[in-house]
Design a protein around this motif. Structure first.
Motif, mmCIF file in Angstrom:
data_model
loop_
_atom_site.group_PDB
_atom_site.id
_atom_site.type_symbol
_atom_site.label_atom_id
_atom_site.label_comp_id
_atom_site.label_asym_id
_atom_site.label_seq_id
_atom_site.Cartn_x
_atom_site.Cartn_y
_atom_site.Cartn_z
ATOM 1 N N LEU A 175 11.791 93.471 30.602
ATOM 2 C CA LEU A 175 12.185 92.184 30.042
ATOM 3 C C LEU A 175 13.692 91.987 30.028
ATOM 4 C CD1 LEU A 175 9.850 92.412 26.916
ATOM 5 C CD2 LEU A 175 9.401 91.079 28.997
ATOM 6 N N LYS A 176 14.081 90.732 29.897
ATOM 7 C CA LYS A 176 15.438 90.383 29.505
ATOM 8 C C LYS A 176 15.280 89.429 28.317
ATOM 9 C CE LYS A 176 15.925 86.980 33.235
ATOM 10 N NZ LYS A 176 16.755 86.547 34.357
ATOM 11 N N ALA A 177 16.319 89.294 27.510
ATOM 12 C CA ALA A 177 16.202 88.519 26.275
ATOM 13 C C ALA A 177 17.481 87.745 26.005
ATOM 14 C CB ALA A 177 15.896 89.448 25.103
ATOM 15 N N GLY A 178 17.352 86.688 25.215
ATOM 16 C CA GLY A 178 18.515 85.899 24.813
ATOM 17 C C GLY A 178 18.138 84.856 23.795
ATOM 18 N N PRO A 191 11.199 94.410 21.474
ATOM 19 C CA PRO A 191 9.893 93.832 21.825
ATOM 20 C C PRO A 191 8.763 94.552 21.076
ATOM 21 C CG PRO A 191 11.201 94.187 23.794
ATOM 22 C CD PRO A 191 11.922 94.874 22.664
ATOM 23 N N PRO A 192 7.617 93.884 20.890
ATOM 24 C CA PRO A 192 6.492 94.506 20.180
ATOM 25 C C PRO A 192 6.109 95.862 20.780
ATOM 26 C CG PRO A 192 6.036 92.193 20.593
ATOM 27 C CD PRO A 192 7.292 92.534 21.336
ATOM 28 N N PHE A 249 12.016 86.018 25.747
ATOM 29 C CA PHE A 249 11.826 87.182 26.607
ATOM 30 C C PHE A 249 11.375 86.665 27.961
ATOM 31 C CE2 PHE A 249 10.516 89.529 22.584
ATOM 32 C CZ PHE A 249 11.634 90.350 22.539
ATOM 33 N N THR A 250 11.966 87.171 29.040
ATOM 34 C CA THR A 250 11.540 86.845 30.404
ATOM 35 C C THR A 250 11.097 88.124 31.085
ATOM 36 O OG1 THR A 250 13.030 84.956 30.590
ATOM 37 C CG2 THR A 250 12.249 85.911 32.649
ATOM 38 N N THR A 304 8.585 83.205 30.980
ATOM 39 C CA THR A 304 9.363 83.332 29.752
ATOM 40 C C THR A 304 8.530 82.877 28.571
ATOM 41 O OG1 THR A 304 11.450 82.947 30.913
ATOM 42 C CG2 THR A 304 11.444 82.511 28.548
ATOM 43 N N VAL A 305 8.665 83.587 27.467
ATOM 44 C CA VAL A 305 8.017 83.224 26.212
ATOM 45 C C VAL A 305 9.061 83.392 25.118
ATOM 46 C CG1 VAL A 305 7.129 85.548 25.724
ATOM 47 C CG2 VAL A 305 5.959 83.561 24.781
ATOM 48 N N ASP A 306 8.933 82.634 24.038
ATOM 49 C CA ASP A 306 9.898 82.794 22.958
ATOM 50 C C ASP A 306 9.194 83.019 21.633
ATOM 51 O OD1 ASP A 306 8.976 80.277 22.157
ATOM 52 O OD2 ASP A 306 10.835 79.243 22.584
ATOM 53 N N PHE A 307 9.984 83.261 20.618
ATOM 54 C CA PHE A 307 9.505 83.334 19.243
ATOM 55 C C PHE A 307 10.615 82.780 18.369
ATOM 56 C CE2 PHE A 307 11.699 87.313 19.889
ATOM 57 C CZ PHE A 307 12.356 87.562 18.687
#
Length: 179
Positions: A41-44, A144-145, A68-69, A115-118
């Motif tokens: 993943l990558k995150a931002g 990440p979980p 997360f992508t 990509t998904v977000d929270f």
């Protein structure tokens, strides 16, 4: 009688063999995707105008979004809550591990590039709030979980949050992936 039975059995074997040979290789059963790992993943922070938290107001909660992508070359799944630790800018802030909301998580499948977000629900306070009652975010450690390695994200939005790191039901908390 034996010849008829043998002929019927032989015909069934031939038909079954023909049917099996006629199934294309692309129809083979694929293994279910496994969970996404931090390295996948990558995150931002989501930075669009509609995604920015309203840190300048103090009347209500607001939300920031982290994405997360899937940067890997495989499909993977995410389900649950990310671990989120806020690191404060003030020497008295320390690190605040955010509580989880009561929302139920769902399992999401991420194809390559998806990509998904929270969201993180935040309770902003005025700059004039006494130092001991406010938390000034500087960095977010996002795991990440079901993982142990985290991303370090710099907080881009300014503002301060009501310090409730020891509260049973704080006004600042993390929501499940996809919510």
């Amino acid at each position: 009688m034996k010849n008829k039975l043998t002929a019927v059995t032989l015909a069934a074997i031939v038909v079954a063999g023909t049917a099996a040979a006629a199934v294309p290789a692309s129809a083979a059963v694929k293994a279910a995707p496994t969970r996404c790992h931090t390295a996948d993943l990558k995150a931002g922070f989501a930075l669009g105008d509609d995604a920015k938290p309203e840190m300048g107001q103090t009347e209500k909660q607001t939300q920031a979004f982290i994405w997360f992508t899937n940067k890997s070359d495989r499909t993977c799944t995410l389900s649950g809550f990310a671990g989120v630790d806020m690191v404060g800018a003030q020497k008295t802030d320390g690190t605040w591990s955010l509580a989880r909301s009561s929302k139920a998580p769902v399992k999401l499948v991420l194809e390559q590039g998806d990509t998904v977000d929270f969201s993180i629900t935040l309770l902003p306070v005025a700059a004039s709030t006494p130092k001991a009652q406010k938390f000034v975010p500087a960095k977010f450690l996002v795991t990440p979980p079901n993982e142990t390695a985290h991303f370090t994200l710099t907080w881009p939005f300014g503002g301060q949050i009501l310090k409730q790191d020891a509260a049973t039901h704080p006004g600042t908390y993390v929501n499940p992936i996809g919510q």
